[in-house]
Design a protein around this motif. Structure first.
Motif, PDB file in Angstrom:
ATOM      1  N   PRO A  56      77.380  -7.859  15.639  1.00  0.00           N
ATOM      2  CA  PRO A  56      77.885  -6.512  15.403  1.00  0.00           C
ATOM      3  C   PRO A  56      77.483  -5.969  14.032  1.00  0.00           C
ATOM      4  CG  PRO A  56      79.618  -8.072  14.937  1.00  0.00           C
ATOM      5  CD  PRO A  56      78.428  -8.868  15.430  1.00  0.00           C
ATOM      6  N   LEU A  57      77.400  -4.652  13.970  1.00  0.00           N
ATOM      7  CA  LEU A  57      77.188  -3.930  12.723  1.00  0.00           C
ATOM      8  C   LEU A  57      78.581  -3.687  12.144  1.00  0.00           C
ATOM      9  CD1 LEU A  57      74.887  -1.793  11.340  1.00  0.00           C
ATOM     10  CD2 LEU A  57      76.655  -0.263  12.148  1.00  0.00           C
ATOM     11  N   ILE A  58      78.766  -3.955  10.871  1.00  0.00           N
ATOM     12  CA  ILE A  58      80.076  -3.746  10.252  1.00  0.00           C
ATOM     13  C   ILE A  58      79.964  -2.612   9.245  1.00  0.00           C
ATOM     14  CG2 ILE A  58      81.929  -4.771   8.883  1.00  0.00           C
ATOM     15  CD1 ILE A  58      81.141  -7.474  10.109  1.00  0.00           C
ATOM     16  N   VAL A  59      80.842  -1.616   9.406  1.00  0.00           N
ATOM     17  CA  VAL A  59      80.889  -0.475   8.498  1.00  0.00           C
ATOM     18  C   VAL A  59      82.261  -0.396   7.848  1.00  0.00           C
ATOM     19  CG1 VAL A  59      79.152   0.886   9.727  1.00  0.00           C
ATOM     20  CG2 VAL A  59      81.549   1.143  10.336  1.00  0.00           C
ATOM     21  N   LYS A  60      82.285   0.235   6.683  1.00  0.00           N
ATOM     22  CA  LYS A  60      83.562   0.478   6.015  1.00  0.00           C
ATOM     23  C   LYS A  60      83.876   1.957   6.151  1.00  0.00           C
ATOM     24  CE  LYS A  60      84.492  -1.552   2.108  1.00  0.00           C
ATOM     25  NZ  LYS A  60      84.531  -1.874   0.662  1.00  0.00           N
ATOM     26  N   VAL A  61      85.080   2.247   6.649  1.00  0.00           N
ATOM     27  CA  VAL A  61      85.565   3.612   6.824  1.00  0.00           C
ATOM     28  C   VAL A  61      86.901   3.699   6.102  1.00  0.00           C
ATOM     29  CG1 VAL A  61      86.225   5.382   8.484  1.00  0.00           C
ATOM     30  CG2 VAL A  61      84.524   3.684   9.116  1.00  0.00           C
TER      31      VAL A  61
END
Length: 92
Positions: A56-61
């Motif tokens: 998975p791609l992990i993003v910070k929101v």
């Protein structure tokens, strides 16, 4: 808050960005994934930071890390933030 015009910056698919990249969501597909993404805080105009590339791609929101499958990230078009190394620097 100062608004920064980023329309001159190139757009890219979220899945193609590298860790540490800061971006703004400019387009999302109209499929069932868009509803799921919105419920996780990923919507048009939202600023994201890529934490981990791949699947998975992990993003910070807004300080929360969210894992996205490569298939979901494929449908998100983003534009890089201008003049900031990190997302929170752009808005301060």
């Amino acid at each position: 808050m100062t608004q920064v015009n980023t329309t001159h910056l190139p757009s890219a698919k979220l899945k193609d960005l590298t860790p540490g990249s800061c971006c703004t969501v400019i387009e999302m597909g109209a499929d069932s994934n868009s509803t799921r993404l919105k419920s996780m805080g990923i919507c048009l105009g939202r600023t994201l930071e890529v934490i981990k590339a791949g699947d998975p791609l992990i993003v910070k929101v807004y300080g929360t890390r969210i894992g996205l499958s490569a298939r979901m990230a494929e449908g998100i078009l983003v534009r890089g933030c201008h003049g900031a190394r990190r997302c929170w620097e752009r808005n301060s």
